[in-house]
Write an enzyme that holds these catalytic residues in place. Structure first.
Site, PDB file in Angstrom:
ATOM      1  N   HIS A   1       0.820  -1.206   0.000  1.00 37.62           N
ATOM      2  CA  HIS A   1       0.000   0.000   0.000  1.00 37.62           C
ATOM      3  C   HIS A   1       0.860   1.264   0.000  1.00 37.62           C
ATOM      4  O   HIS A   1       0.555   2.229   0.701  1.00 37.62           O
ATOM      5  CB  HIS A   1      -0.922   0.023   1.228  1.00 37.62           C
ATOM      6  CG  HIS A   1      -1.922  -1.073   1.270  1.00 37.62           C
ATOM      7  ND1 HIS A   1      -2.699  -1.325   2.391  1.00 37.62           N
ATOM      8  CD2 HIS A   1      -2.302  -1.988   0.347  1.00 37.62           C
ATOM      9  CE1 HIS A   1      -3.499  -2.363   2.158  1.00 37.62           C
ATOM     10  NE2 HIS A   1      -3.269  -2.773   0.928  1.00 37.62           N
TER      11      HIS A   1
ATOM     12  N   HIS B   1      -7.713  -0.092   3.008  1.00 36.45           N
ATOM     13  CA  HIS B   1      -6.993  -0.624   1.850  1.00 36.45           C
ATOM     14  C   HIS B   1      -7.249   0.323   0.685  1.00 36.45           C
ATOM     15  O   HIS B   1      -8.398   0.652   0.394  1.00 36.45           O
ATOM     16  CB  HIS B   1      -7.460  -2.042   1.545  1.00 36.45           C
ATOM     17  CG  HIS B   1      -7.032  -3.028   2.580  1.00 36.45           C
ATOM     18  ND1 HIS B   1      -6.367  -4.196   2.279  1.00 36.45           N
ATOM     19  CD2 HIS B   1      -7.153  -3.016   3.922  1.00 36.45           C
ATOM     20  CE1 HIS B   1      -6.105  -4.860   3.400  1.00 36.45           C
ATOM     21  NE2 HIS B   1      -6.579  -4.151   4.410  1.00 36.45           N
TER      22      HIS B   1
END
Length: 610
Positions: free
Chosen positions: A543, A587
């Site tokens: 990420h 996310h």
């Protein structure tokens, strides 16, 4: 991306599933770009998550070209990138070690600088080099961030259109939601909760829930609930990240196959627009007339040509390659550009700075319950699992992401933190989650079932950077992840391990646990030992963000404004995760689709022209 374990060897599930893949080559012959000079209204560099989304939307009203270095992951990588379970067990390219398997057809094969605060490790950082980008390699979790995080975003960039309520229409626009199939899930204690008001009549991205529930994960979910992380009745799409929820995924529920920006937005554009795609083509440089971006120099199999843009060029090359491409084109820190003999178009010091990369660690035990990997690795049960998948789009092969919890650290654990860490956390909004816990399961190297719960920092305080090694875009960027450069990150992860040990000590977890803790192990007990374990074993969850940060003009790290326009030049935007001004909890996949929708809408309405 959500990964169950990277600090141990994960057993492979056997032969890849011999399923019939949907043929991905759906673009018409006239939509495949022919190498040679051409002009379009918009040229998009990168056919990844954001790139194909904004290209598809712009092609509804304009001529658009997409330049993508890769091809189709379905043909280049096969079932590993299509079957949901294999996103956890079959995508070998996500190996972070320096001995990673080489798959240059779908991965950029980037390796970082040694991480001085993490044992000197060099990390292989997988990034999708394919149509769909990293949406073709991730574990498909569709989790929006918290309303407070988007408020922070709005405050940082001075634009209230980035608050959650104002962004919600763009989240809704992309998504075609399918409610959970409770019959196929066949798990009364794993019914997903979600807020129907957070979705609408969007399209073309399929979002759904697994058509099978892993038995081990149901017990781990119970263990997290038993220590106070109650079910969130609105799930992970309403702007509230607290408690626990079963994770929605970008899975086509009718076929139980991966949904990427290629299978959604590119397929949509192929059927409804005149979008042109240049696959297996490398954008080597953005061309300028003065400070106005006019075109892109492209190389396809040795043929060099120019794609000109009569309106704008949009860079969607990802968190590592977008800043690299800006720099080799003359936009970036002046000293860096001059050291590589690059003519300076715009001195923009923030390019490549502010890299934020969340890290994660696991706490794991052997367990008595079965899991998906065990079912499909067993020659007795695998045939029925395969039948369920092929005939019903159900069973273990149809299952990817499972269960996630978010919370602020308890007062007990907060009291163990460094004063500086408590001060850093105190600056965050009062409802901002601090730790993410993912329930997972895998097979140990001897084939035994392992239950794992991971802790991930929700707010990354450490900063890394991206720079260039030469003026050639074909040379890999120089990446320093900056892991644990701020002690607060390690401090929070130590507290996260302690919290997970509380979960493992609960009655639900103990009822399936087979003996003592395996990772990190009972011998790792003091804060010093835990911190040493964290630094030696923490890994990314893919990420990374913020290397072309959105911000206000004049801010040290700002590269683009709130409409994604690059400061100091004209007719150039960056639209991908690199423009996030902070590492948001949750996310980021959902927010990448959202921001591409938002910027496309700004352009469509005629706003933001430089």
């Amino acid at each position: 991306m959500m990964i169950l374990s990277l600090s141990v060897a994960v057993a492979f599930v056997g032969a890849l599933v011999p399923c019939s893949l949907a043929v991905p080559l759906r673009i018409r012959a006239d939509q495949v770009g022919t190498p040679g000079d051409a002009t379009f209204d918009y040229v998009v560099i990168g056919g990844g998550t954001a790139g194909l989304t904004i290209a598809a939307r712009l092609s509804e009203f304009a001529s658009v070209a997409v330049i993508e270095a890769g091809g189709y992951y379905q043909t280049d990588y096969g079932n590993a990138s299509v079957v949901p379970l294999l996103s956890l067990t079959g995508i070998d390219v996500i190996d972070p070690s320096e001995t990673f398997p080489h798959r240059p057809e779908i991965d950029w094969e980037l390796v970082t600088q040694p991480q001085t605060n993490a044992g000197g490790r060099k990390v292989h950082y997988a990034q999708g080099k394919t149509l769909g980008g990293s949406s073709a390699l991730n574990t498909m979790s569709y989790v929006r961030s918290s309303a407070s995080a988007y408020q922070r975003w709005a405050d940082l960039v001075g634009d209230n259109s980035y608050t959650f309520d104002n962004l919600l229409p763009y989240f809704k626009k992309s998504v075609r939601l399918t409610p959970p199939n409770l019959t196929k899930r066949n798990a009364v204690n794993a019914t997903p909760e979600y807020d129907t008001n957070s979705f609408g009549a969007g399209s073309p991205l399929d979002v759904s829930w697994n058509n099978w529930v892993d038995p081990t994960i149901t017990w781990l979910a119970k263990s997290l609930q038993s220590i106070g992380l109650a079910i969130n009745p609105k799930g992970w799409s309403s702007g509230q990240l607290n408690g626990g929820s079963w994770v929605p995924s970008t899975i086509d529920p009718a076929h139980a196959t991966r949904e990427s920006s290629q299978t959604s937005f590119l397929d949509y554009a192929a059927g409804n627009t005149r979008l042109v795609v240049y696959p297996h083509s490398m954008a080597s440089k953005i061309l300028f007339k003065g400070t106005t971006a006019t075109g892109v120099s492209v190389n396809t199999a040795g043929t060099t040509y120019t794609l000109s843009a009569s309106k704008e060029i949009i860079v969607s090359a990802g968190v590592f390659h977008s800043p690299q491409l800006l720099m080799v084109s003359g936009v970036g820190p002046k000293a860096t550009l001059e050291s590589k003999s690059i003519a300076v178009v715009a001195d923009l010091p923030g390019v490549g700075q502010n890299l934020r990369d969340p890290v994660s660690v696991n706490v794991a035990h052997f367990v008595s319950t079965t899991n998906a990997q065990g079912v499909v690795a067993n020659p007795v049960t695998q045939p029925e699992a395969l039948r369920q998948y092929q005939e019903d789009a159900a069973g273990p092969y149809s299952s990817a992401a499972g269960y996630i919890s978010y919370e602020r650290l308890t007062n007990e654990l907060r009291s163990t933190l460094l004063d500086t860490t408590r001060a850093a956390l105190a600056k965050l909004p009062s409802d901002s989650p601090e730790v993410q816990f993912i329930a997972g399961t895998f097979l140990w190297t001897n084939g035994s079932a392992m239950g794992s719960m991971s802790a991930t920092i929700c707010n990354t305080f450490s900063r890394g950077s991206v720079t260039i090694s030469s003026s050639n875009a074909s040379d890999a960027p120089v990446i320093d992840l900056g892991w644990f450069s701020d002690p607060a990150d390690g401090d929070v992860l130590v507290a996260g391990i302690k919290r997970l040990r509380q979960a493992w000590a609960s009655d639900p977890a103990q009822s399936i646990s087979l003996g003592a803790e395996v990772i990190p192990g009972d011998s790792v007990s003091t804060d010093e030992q835990l911190l040493a374990f964290v630094k030696a074993n923490a890994n990314m969850i893919w990420h990374p963000s913020s290397t072309c940060s959105m911000g206000k003009q004049g801010d040290a790290d700002a590269v683009v404004d709130s409409q994604a326009r690059v400061f100091g030049v004209q007719r150039l935007r960056v639209v991908d995760i690199s423009i996030f001004p902070l590492s948001i909890p949750g996310h980021p996949q959902a927010s990448v689709y959202m921001v591409a929708e938002k910027i496309a809408d700004i352009i469509k309405k005629g706003g933001g022209v430089q």
